[in-house]
Design an enzyme around this catalytic site. Sequence first.
Site, PDB file in Angstrom:
ATOM      1  N   ILE A   1      31.885  41.119   7.084  1.00 20.29           N
ATOM      2  CA  ILE A   1      32.257  41.477   8.454  1.00 20.29           C
ATOM      3  C   ILE A   1      31.264  40.923   9.471  1.00 20.29           C
ATOM      4  O   ILE A   1      31.447  41.119  10.668  1.00 20.29           O
ATOM      5  CB  ILE A   1      32.391  43.001   8.618  1.00 20.29           C
ATOM      6  CG1 ILE A   1      31.066  43.692   8.334  1.00 20.29           C
ATOM      7  CG2 ILE A   1      33.506  43.534   7.738  1.00 20.29           C
ATOM      8  CD1 ILE A   1      31.028  45.140   8.763  1.00 20.29           C
ATOM      9  N   HIS A   2      30.260  40.221   8.971  1.00 19.48           N
ATOM     10  CA  HIS A   2      29.260  39.601   9.848  1.00 19.48           C
ATOM     11  C   HIS A   2      28.881  38.257   9.226  1.00 19.48           C
ATOM     12  O   HIS A   2      28.819  38.135   7.998  1.00 19.48           O
ATOM     13  CB  HIS A   2      28.032  40.512   9.958  1.00 19.48           C
ATOM     14  CG  HIS A   2      27.051  40.072  10.986  1.00 19.48           C
ATOM     15  ND1 HIS A   2      26.044  39.179  10.695  1.00 19.48           N
ATOM     16  CD2 HIS A   2      26.938  40.386  12.303  1.00 19.48           C
ATOM     17  CE1 HIS A   2      25.340  38.968  11.795  1.00 19.48           C
ATOM     18  NE2 HIS A   2      25.859  39.694  12.787  1.00 19.48           N
TER      19      HIS A   2
ATOM     20  N   ASP B   1      35.415  33.989 -29.773  1.00 23.34           N
ATOM     21  CA  ASP B   1      36.827  33.969 -30.165  1.00 23.34           C
ATOM     22  C   ASP B   1      37.683  33.782 -28.919  1.00 23.34           C
ATOM     23  O   ASP B   1      37.168  33.461 -27.843  1.00 23.34           O
ATOM     24  CB  ASP B   1      37.205  35.232 -30.945  1.00 23.34           C
ATOM     25  CG  ASP B   1      37.060  36.510 -30.139  1.00 23.34           C
ATOM     26  OD1 ASP B   1      36.814  36.446 -28.910  1.00 23.34           O
ATOM     27  OD2 ASP B   1      37.206  37.601 -30.732  1.00 23.34           O
TER      28      ASP B   1
END
Length: 138
Positions: free
Chosen positions: A72-73, A120
């Site tokens: 958000i920044h 595997d």
Amino acid sequence: MSLHARVDGNFDPVGPYPGDFWHYARVQILAAARAAGIAAIDAPHPAYRDTDGYLRSARQAALLGFDGKWAIHPSQVPLANEVFTASPAEFAAAEEITALYRDAEAGGTGAIGHDGRLVDAAHVRLAANVLAKAARSN
């Protein structure tokens, strides 16, 4: 919040809580994203100046299997890239395991040992996830 959780402005519990407060919600989001075939992006970390907190939260999300975390920044973007981008060592190990396993598989072998560990089909799937993540980041 609609569940009436007692959290602060960064959505952290306001008192002691045993374990990861958001684990259940994160796993539900992750499972829904995987079922829908879309990227799983973890919630934002509103305290944008809290670099350590962002990294801690991002690392927890990455360990669960999230593909990224909201930033958000602008200062959070390089932190997200650091956590969610496969390192050169991870990429090389994934390529090596895949090649070794595919060679063994061509000879009729379903599992091999490498560096003292079993490899595997499940391990090759994990390696494929790393390789796919690296391809998306280029």
